[in-house]
Design a protein around this motif. Structure first.
Motif, mmCIF file in Angstrom:
data_model
loop_
_atom_site.group_PDB
_atom_site.id
_atom_site.type_symbol
_atom_site.label_atom_id
_atom_site.label_comp_id
_atom_site.label_asym_id
_atom_site.label_seq_id
_atom_site.Cartn_x
_atom_site.Cartn_y
_atom_site.Cartn_z
ATOM 1 N N SER A 14 22.245 12.707 -41.072
ATOM 2 C CA SER A 14 21.783 13.350 -39.843
ATOM 3 C C SER A 14 21.892 12.391 -38.655
ATOM 4 C CB SER A 14 20.339 13.811 -40.010
ATOM 5 O OG SER A 14 19.480 12.697 -40.024
ATOM 6 N N PRO A 15 21.991 12.931 -37.446
ATOM 7 C CA PRO A 15 22.023 12.067 -36.260
ATOM 8 C C PRO A 15 20.770 11.199 -36.136
ATOM 9 C CG PRO A 15 22.726 14.274 -35.681
ATOM 10 C CD PRO A 15 22.238 14.330 -37.098
ATOM 11 N N ILE A 16 19.640 11.721 -36.539
ATOM 12 C CA ILE A 16 18.395 10.957 -36.446
ATOM 13 C C ILE A 16 18.437 9.746 -37.370
ATOM 14 C CG2 ILE A 16 15.907 11.064 -36.896
ATOM 15 C CD1 ILE A 16 16.077 14.018 -35.977
ATOM 16 N N GLU A 17 18.942 9.923 -38.592
ATOM 17 C CA GLU A 17 19.047 8.791 -39.519
ATOM 18 C C GLU A 17 20.069 7.764 -39.025
ATOM 19 O OE1 GLU A 17 19.839 7.660 -44.202
ATOM 20 O OE2 GLU A 17 20.047 9.738 -43.569
ATOM 21 N N LEU A 63 21.298 -3.890 -25.007
ATOM 22 C CA LEU A 63 21.268 -4.457 -23.655
ATOM 23 C C LEU A 63 21.522 -5.957 -23.592
ATOM 24 C CD1 LEU A 63 18.211 -2.486 -22.253
ATOM 25 C CD2 LEU A 63 20.637 -1.984 -21.974
ATOM 26 N N ASP A 64 21.430 -6.673 -24.717
ATOM 27 C CA ASP A 64 21.697 -8.116 -24.704
ATOM 28 C C ASP A 64 22.239 -8.541 -26.068
ATOM 29 O OD1 ASP A 64 19.434 -7.912 -26.254
ATOM 30 O OD2 ASP A 64 18.176 -9.156 -24.979
ATOM 31 N N GLY A 65 22.584 -9.810 -26.186
ATOM 32 C CA GLY A 65 23.129 -10.325 -27.446
ATOM 33 C C GLY A 65 24.648 -10.304 -27.452
ATOM 34 N N PRO A 66 25.248 -10.698 -28.567
ATOM 35 C CA PRO A 66 26.716 -10.776 -28.632
ATOM 36 C C PRO A 66 27.406 -9.409 -28.568
ATOM 37 C CG PRO A 66 25.749 -11.269 -30.766
ATOM 38 C CD PRO A 66 24.619 -11.172 -29.802
ATOM 39 N N LEU A 67 26.687 -8.353 -28.918
ATOM 40 C CA LEU A 67 27.270 -7.007 -28.862
ATOM 41 C C LEU A 67 26.718 -6.213 -27.678
ATOM 42 C CD1 LEU A 67 27.307 -6.124 -32.665
ATOM 43 C CD2 LEU A 67 29.228 -6.756 -31.226
ATOM 44 N N LYS A 68 26.431 -6.894 -26.594
ATOM 45 C CA LYS A 68 25.879 -6.255 -25.392
ATOM 46 C C LYS A 68 26.799 -5.123 -24.932
ATOM 47 C CE LYS A 68 24.630 -7.157 -20.620
ATOM 48 N NZ LYS A 68 24.539 -8.146 -19.567
ATOM 49 N N GLY A 69 26.199 -3.982 -24.662
ATOM 50 C CA GLY A 69 26.961 -2.825 -24.210
ATOM 51 C C GLY A 69 27.380 -1.888 -25.318
ATOM 52 N N THR A 70 27.199 -2.281 -26.578
ATOM 53 C CA THR A 70 27.539 -1.408 -27.697
ATOM 54 C C THR A 70 26.594 -0.216 -27.693
ATOM 55 O OG1 THR A 70 28.364 -3.246 -29.012
ATOM 56 C CG2 THR A 70 27.747 -1.250 -30.205
ATOM 57 N N GLU A 71 27.163 0.944 -27.881
ATOM 58 C CA GLU A 71 26.387 2.176 -27.783
ATOM 59 C C GLU A 71 26.744 3.107 -28.937
ATOM 60 O OE1 GLU A 71 25.842 5.665 -24.423
ATOM 61 O OE2 GLU A 71 26.824 3.792 -23.905
ATOM 62 N N LEU A 72 25.736 3.723 -29.524
ATOM 63 C CA LEU A 72 25.934 4.732 -30.559
ATOM 64 C C LEU A 72 25.322 6.027 -30.061
ATOM 65 C CD1 LEU A 72 26.797 5.589 -33.429
ATOM 66 C CD2 LEU A 72 24.529 4.901 -34.188
ATOM 67 N N THR A 73 26.131 7.073 -30.005
ATOM 68 C CA THR A 73 25.672 8.397 -29.600
ATOM 69 C C THR A 73 25.968 9.355 -30.746
ATOM 70 O OG1 THR A 73 26.236 7.868 -27.317
ATOM 71 C CG2 THR A 73 25.853 10.177 -27.832
ATOM 72 N N CYS A 74 24.980 10.165 -31.121
ATOM 73 C CA CYS A 74 25.129 11.091 -32.245
ATOM 74 C C CYS A 74 24.755 12.508 -31.833
ATOM 75 C CB CYS A 74 24.246 10.660 -33.406
ATOM 76 S SG CYS A 74 24.647 9.044 -34.058
ATOM 77 N N TRP A 75 25.419 13.478 -32.451
ATOM 78 C CA TRP A 75 25.100 14.886 -32.227
ATOM 79 C C TRP A 75 25.585 15.708 -33.403
ATOM 80 C CZ3 TRP A 75 29.054 12.339 -29.803
ATOM 81 C CH2 TRP A 75 30.339 12.863 -29.931
ATOM 82 N N SER A 76 25.101 16.936 -33.478
ATOM 83 C CA SER A 76 25.549 17.909 -34.478
ATOM 84 C C SER A 76 26.211 19.052 -33.746
ATOM 85 C CB SER A 76 24.372 18.459 -35.283
ATOM 86 O OG SER A 76 23.836 17.488 -36.111
ATOM 87 N N GLU A 77 27.334 19.491 -34.269
ATOM 88 C CA GLU A 77 27.997 20.636 -33.651
ATOM 89 C C GLU A 77 28.366 21.651 -34.718
ATOM 90 O OE1 GLU A 77 32.546 19.855 -32.808
ATOM 91 O OE2 GLU A 77 31.349 18.248 -31.933
#
Length: 164
Positions: A14-17, A63-77
């Protein structure tokens, strides 16, 4: 306008998990996070005609650290008349093929309660048994270096987390 390069993975969790596991990894590494919610326009096919539909998205950004800017977006369709396909979209500055980002994705997969590229017969039947989603998901995880055979789950890593 430039389109952002994302790694979109169809997953059985699931997106929540998916968001929870990502948040736990970032918190263990001591990175600060920003949560966001939104909506995304997706296509739903009704018989032979696509209909535009809105899907609710959940996301977390480092927002910080070596992977600054990494983003995970999840959805169900909902692609057809019933059932839903869960999608996890990774946005990694510099690309997802960097060693640090690949290591994070590997730890992300290893912490799931079930195999993210394998669905039950009931789930596949409800959404559409012959859809190309199922094979496409396995191929995407294989291209990231995962063993997607039956012996490939549970996935375990020898490298520690968090990154040093």
């Amino acid at each position: 306008m430039v389109r952002r390069v994302t790694l979109d993975l169809e997953v059985s969790v699931s997106p929540i998990e998916a968001i929870r596991v990502f948040r736990e990894l970032a918190e263990e590494a001591g990175w600060s996070l920003e949560r966001h919610e939104g909506s995304r326009l997706v296509d739903r096919f009704a018989i032979i005609m696509p209909m535009a539909q809105s899907a609710r998205t959940l996301g977390v950004k480092i927002l910080d650290g070596p992977l600054k800017g990494t983003e995970l977006t999840c959805w169900s369709e909902t692609r057809g008349s019933a059932g839903a396909v869960n999608i996890a979209s990774w946005l990694v500055p510099g690309g997802h093929d960097q060693p640090q980002s690949l290591l994070m994705i590997q730890h992300w997969v290893a912490r799931f309660s079930r195999c993210p590229w394998r669905w039950s017969f009931g789930e596949r039947s409800k959404v559409g048994y012959l859809l190309p989603v199922w094979r496409k998901s396995r191929k995407a995880f294989t291209s990231l270096g995962f063993d997607t055979s039956k012996a490939g789950w549970p996935y375990s890593l020898s490298t520690p987390w968090p990154l040093s």
